[in-house]
Design an enzyme around this catalytic site. Sequence first.
Site, PDB file in Angstrom:
ATOM      1  N   HIS A   1      21.252  75.043 -67.247  1.00 20.73           N
ATOM      2  CA  HIS A   1      21.876  74.545 -66.006  1.00 20.73           C
ATOM      3  C   HIS A   1      22.445  75.654 -65.138  1.00 20.73           C
ATOM      4  O   HIS A   1      23.649  75.934 -65.223  1.00 20.73           O
ATOM      5  CB  HIS A   1      23.033  73.601 -66.360  1.00 20.73           C
ATOM      6  CG  HIS A   1      22.605  72.247 -66.786  1.00 20.73           C
ATOM      7  ND1 HIS A   1      22.338  71.232 -65.895  1.00 20.73           N
ATOM      8  CD2 HIS A   1      22.401  71.732 -68.019  1.00 20.73           C
ATOM      9  CE1 HIS A   1      21.982  70.142 -66.563  1.00 20.73           C
ATOM     10  NE2 HIS A   1      22.012  70.425 -67.847  1.00 20.73           N
TER      11      HIS A   1
ATOM     12  N   GLU B   1      23.287  75.520 -62.083  1.00 16.48           N
ATOM     13  CA  GLU B   1      24.265  75.022 -61.097  1.00 16.48           C
ATOM     14  C   GLU B   1      25.657  74.795 -61.674  1.00 16.48           C
ATOM     15  O   GLU B   1      26.616  74.671 -60.916  1.00 16.48           O
ATOM     16  CB  GLU B   1      23.735  73.737 -60.447  1.00 16.48           C
ATOM     17  CG  GLU B   1      23.914  72.461 -61.266  1.00 16.48           C
ATOM     18  CD  GLU B   1      23.063  72.420 -62.527  1.00 16.48           C
ATOM     19  OE1 GLU B   1      22.106  73.204 -62.638  1.00 16.48           O
ATOM     20  OE2 GLU B   1      23.367  71.599 -63.414  1.00 16.48           O
TER      21      GLU B   1
ATOM     22  N   CYS C   1      16.855  70.897 -66.523  1.00 22.66           N
ATOM     23  CA  CYS C   1      17.216  70.053 -67.684  1.00 22.66           C
ATOM     24  C   CYS C   1      16.340  68.797 -67.753  1.00 22.66           C
ATOM     25  O   CYS C   1      15.175  68.899 -68.087  1.00 22.66           O
ATOM     26  CB  CYS C   1      18.718  69.735 -67.669  1.00 22.66           C
ATOM     27  SG  CYS C   1      19.283  69.217 -69.301  1.00 22.66           S
TER      28      CYS C   1
END
Length: 304
Positions: free
Chosen positions: A230, A232, A120
């Site tokens: 993203h 994660e 990001c």
Amino acid sequence: NTKVILLLLKKTVLILCLLVSVGILAQENLPRDPLARGTSYISASYVKYLEAAGARVMPIRINRTEEEYSQIFHSINGLLLPGGDVDLLKSEFSRAAKIFYNLALKANDAGDFFPVWGTCLGFQQLSVLTANEDLLTVTNTTAVALPLTFKPAAKTSRLFQSFPKDLLQSLSEENITSNFHLWSLSVQNYSRSAKLKRFYKILSTNNNGKLEFISTMEATRYPFYAVQWHPEKSQFEWVDKPGMVHSSSAIRASFHTASFFVSEAKKNHHHFSSVAEEERVLIYNYSPVYAGFKTIFVECYYFD
Ligand SMILES: *[C@@H]1O[C@H](CO)[C@@H](O)[C@H](O)[C@H]1NC(C)=O
Ligand SMILES: *[C@@H]1O[C@H](CO)[C@@H](O)[C@H](O)[C@H]1NC(C)=O
Ligand SMILES: *[C@@H]1O[C@H](CO)[C@@H](O)[C@H](O)[C@H]1NC(C)=O
Ligand SMILES: *[C@@H]1O[C@H](CO)[C@@H](O)[C@H](O)[C@H]1NC(C)=O
């Protein structure tokens, strides 16, 4: 005798290569974070994400000297630039990112192998460092889950070649990549920048209905990787917002990105000067602060 010594040496090198430490760069605290302490933070999801793939994490604090960063560079096996919200040209985050980026370029040019991952904001920071200017544009792709539109280069990419076929299919068909970014690098601006075109291959794009932007890229000649989405979040963040996905395919995709990056980090011999040094600086020395499920980050580490 020499044979035994050689064998022992080989074993030591092997063990060193298996003990991987990845640095995560902290960034300036969000201005309205009620729990913030000190000056900078790392969202715990990035730490867990790398740990789940078998790496140990070293937090890298902002506002340190170039000499200190250089010493850290030679101790860690890879660097992750996380998401967040700071200035890509003027923040201490961007200053440190630039120092590490240049160290990584130089090391890789000299035959070392040092991988860098940007997620990001980290993606955007890498694009700014390579282009030497900010070419981002507003796409307003905050809180939306999207499937990846793979480009031909994905097939032969180092990153996606390591993924199981059915997972690539899930990534291309299911809305499982979390997008939380106001800004993006459009394919148009990438194509106009000789520096970006020379440096990165586009592996996937997405579209906000008006503009095609790059969602995944990898460098051609360097082990540098960047995702605008993203990975994660699927496993480790729980804010109830559109764009958050916790499906098993989303979680598998997350794991495979981390696992790939950690396997890249295993390819160099960087290491700490001693076990004591390592014990002193790894993330285990810090405790995350729990913020609850209503915040964008469930837990954060804060640093002075
Ligand atoms: C750290 O921050 C202080 C205060 O903003 C500044 O004066 C100093 O130059 C910074 N140090 C480095 C190494 O960036
Ligand atoms: C291209 O980059 C400029 C900044 O240099 C930005 O203002 C513009 O919106 C970008 N255009 C597209 C289509 O991405
Ligand atoms: C982004 O989208 C939201 C909702 O879709 C809208 O309210 C907002 O004004 C948009 N912002 C920009 C900068 O386009
Ligand atoms: C999935 O993403 C596509 C954009 O590629 C969008 O058109 C569609 O509405 C999304 N579906 C859901 C269920 O969010």
